[in-house]
Write a protein that holds these residues in place. Structure first.
Motif, short mmCIF file in Angstrom:
data_model
loop_
_atom_site.label_atom_id
_atom_site.label_comp_id
_atom_site.label_asym_id
_atom_site.label_seq_id
_atom_site.Cartn_x
_atom_site.Cartn_y
_atom_site.Cartn_z
N CYS A 38 -2.69 -0.17 -4.03
CA CYS A 38 -2.97 -1.18 -2.98
C CYS A 38 -3.26 -2.50 -3.67
O CYS A 38 -3.99 -2.53 -4.66
CB CYS A 38 -4.22 -0.86 -2.17
N THR B 24 -5.67 -2.06 -6.95
CA THR B 24 -6.40 -0.80 -6.80
C THR B 24 -5.44 0.36 -7.03
O THR B 24 -4.40 0.45 -6.36
CB THR B 24 -7.00 -0.69 -5.37
N VAL B 25 -5.77 1.22 -7.99
CA VAL B 25 -4.92 2.39 -8.25
C VAL B 25 -5.81 3.62 -8.08
O VAL B 25 -6.79 3.79 -8.79
CB VAL B 25 -4.36 2.38 -9.69
N GLU B 26 -5.48 4.45 -7.11
CA GLU B 26 -6.23 5.71 -6.91
C GLU B 26 -5.39 6.83 -7.47
O GLU B 26 -4.18 6.91 -7.18
CB GLU B 26 -6.42 5.96 -5.42
N GLU B 27 -6.00 7.73 -8.22
CA GLU B 27 -5.24 8.84 -8.82
C GLU B 27 -5.60 10.15 -8.13
O GLU B 27 -6.77 10.44 -7.92
CB GLU B 27 -5.58 8.96 -10.31
N PHE B 28 -4.59 10.93 -7.79
CA PHE B 28 -4.80 12.28 -7.23
C PHE B 28 -4.13 13.28 -8.18
O PHE B 28 -3.66 12.89 -9.25
CB PHE B 28 -4.21 12.36 -5.81
N ASP C 292 0.89 -1.16 0.00
CA ASP C 292 0.00 0.00 0.00
C ASP C 292 0.93 1.21 0.00
O ASP C 292 1.48 1.58 1.04
CB ASP C 292 -0.88 -0.05 1.26
N VAL D 28 -0.24 8.94 -6.98
CA VAL D 28 -1.10 7.77 -7.16
C VAL D 28 -0.89 6.84 -5.96
O VAL D 28 0.22 6.78 -5.41
CB VAL D 28 -0.80 6.98 -8.47
N ARG D 29 -1.98 6.17 -5.56
CA ARG D 29 -1.84 5.22 -4.44
C ARG D 29 -2.13 3.83 -4.98
O ARG D 29 -3.11 3.62 -5.69
CB ARG D 29 -2.85 5.58 -3.35
N ARG E 136 -4.79 -2.37 -13.04
CA ARG E 136 -6.21 -2.60 -12.67
C ARG E 136 -6.70 -3.90 -13.27
O ARG E 136 -7.45 -4.64 -12.63
CB ARG E 136 -7.07 -1.42 -13.13
N THR F 56 -1.38 2.08 -15.23
CA THR F 56 -2.54 2.04 -14.34
C THR F 56 -3.58 1.06 -14.86
O THR F 56 -4.11 0.21 -14.11
CB THR F 56 -3.15 3.46 -14.23
#
Ligand code: EPZ
Length: 428
Positions: free
Chosen positions: A290, A279-283, A255, A287-288, A274, A270
């Protein structure tokens, strides 16, 4: 001889800050010789390819000074077009960008054959040479047979031209851009490369007073200019360094928040992560990643940008080697970029090569072994494998990894990895 030693099996958790992009920096530093002035370049990665670039700039008469860890001041007011010997150029591939920039500034360049990663096939330069010739340069000077040891290019004056590349080439696009910005008239490069570092170089050149339009598309239009000047610039984050840590985080079921990135540049990585169930979170600029449980296999094919980057192929294939099922990886940029699979097999990966394809049968576990970094990205793949493997992995020939990854040991240690750099007696 130094090696990286890794005790695998630790989840990566925490934060990693990405450095400036190697492949942008190695184009932007040679571009500074196009003007006689002072430049301040920020977000320069501290890697051995950059130190080699600085040495070449100094050999040409520039003064280079790090103002802090990642800000480099370059004064090109005393630069001359001196022949560059192989002792300087063989350290990295991008030394050949001095052929374009010296030709652009002085109408003369003599640059010994570059080094860099060798993938088993050849790394031709025919399209660079074709581009220089279309601009009016003689390569080699008339009546001299082509010298395999160096590129020597000379022109009375460079004239803008229409240049069509048969194949998409990052290096040929950059080299021709560097020469064409000082040619008389307009140059159009058709079937140009579209990588983020091409756009970064164009942005830098435009701040120097050049007129480069269309970078990021397959048609780049350049209006030549003579009155170029110094500028301040900050290099984009390294897409491949970021991608490498994204895959490392996924492979260790970690993580990790990866900061100082442009998420758009990571789109294909990304998407593929996926597909594997990560799990790829984009800001805005991070990017995060997990991951948990056994990941799913997927097929991938490398292509020039905006396709999946070949420079992420070894790292991603390593992840697939531990997924639950069969994946097919197709390498369509380089003729032979699967050499590292021999090393991965030492760690009990099950992979076969069929021409341009690697058939990957995911195994539950890799096992620590003594391996080498065949080249830069192959070395990064071995690090990822070592982070996941049971037992100890020792990676030799790590100078390849040092060419492109700033503080890799420290960045991974900060996320809980058990990795260190160790000195070993030289092997016979
Ligand atoms: C750049 O190499 C990168 N290097 C490579 O990254 C990357 O793998 C490659 O682009 C592709 O993305 C730098 O930016 C310093 P190309 P480059 O010219 O410019 C053929 C890394 O790990 N070709 O785009 O040398 C060539 O054989 C490195 O950071 C010709 O046929 O690559 C290849 O099949 C490794 N004739 C294809 O084009 C030419 O004159 C793409 O090569 C030139 C290239």
């Amino acid at each position: 001889m130094e090696k990286y030693c890794i005790h695998g099996g630790k989840r990566l958790t925490g934060t990693i800050d990405i450095s400036g992009a190697k492949n942008a920096a190695v184009a932007i530093l040679p571009a500074t010789v196009l003007a006689s002035d002072v430049f301040v370049i920020e977000n320069v990665p501290r890697i051995s390819d950059i130190f080699a670039m600085v040495q070449i700039l100094e050999e040409l008469g520039a003064t280079c000074k790090f103002l802090n860890k990642s800000t480099l001041e370059i004064d090109t007011r005393n630069v001359q077009s001196r022949p560059l010997s192989s002792a300087l150029t063989k350290c990295l591939r991008a030394s050949y960008y001095f052929a374009g920039s010296l030709l652009g500034r002085f109408n003369y360049a003599s640059v010994a054959t570059p080094g860099g990663c060798v993938f088993g096939g050849t790394r031709p330069m025919d399209m660079h040479i074709k581009g220089f010739m279309e601009l009016g340069a003689m390569v080699p000077p008339a009546n001299v047979p082509l010298d395999p040891e160096k590129i020597e290019a000379k022109a009375d004056k460079l004239i803008g031209s229409y240049i069509y590349f048969d194949k998409v080439s990052v290096g040929a696009t950059i080299n021709v851009m560097l020469a064409a910005v000082r040619a008389r008239g307009i140059t159009v490069i058709e079937n140009a490369a579209r990588e983020p570092h091409i756009v970064d170089l164009a942005n830098f050149l435009n701040l120097m007073g050049c007129k480069v339009m269309g970078a990021g598309t397959n048609s780049i239009r350049i209006e030549g200019r003579q009155d170029l000047h110094g500028t301040n610039y900050s290099i984009i984050p390294d897409q491949i360094e970021a991608g490498t840590y994204m895959v490392a985080a996924a492979a260790t079921k970690g993580d990790v928040l990866i900061r100082n990135v442009i998420p758009k540049h990571l789109d294909t990585i990304t998407v593929k992560l996926r597909e594997c169930g990560v799990t790829v979170e984009e800001f805005d600029d991070s990017v995060r990643i997990c991951a948990e449980g056994r990941l799913k296999p997927c097929n991938l094919k490398t292509l020039p940008h905006p396709g999946f980057p070949t420079d992420m192929q070894p790292q991603f294939t390593t992840l697939l080697a531990m997924c639950d099922g069969m994946s097919v990886v197709t390498e369509s940029v380089w003729d032979n970029r699967f050499n590292y699979l021999n090393q991965l097999r030492r760690m009990k990966a099950e992979v076969e090569i069929e021409g341009k394809h690697a058939i990957v049968h995911g195994v539950e576990k890799l096992y620590g072994a003594s391996v080498i970094a065949n080249d830069l990205r192959a070395g990064a793949a071995m690090v990822i494998a070592g982070l996941c493997a049971e037992g100890e992995t020792c990676i030799g020939d790590i100078y390849h990894i040092d060419r492109g990854y700033e503080d890799i040991v420290e960045k991974l240690q900060a996320c809980g990895a058990d990795i260190c750099r160790k000195e070993f007696p030289d092997e016979e």
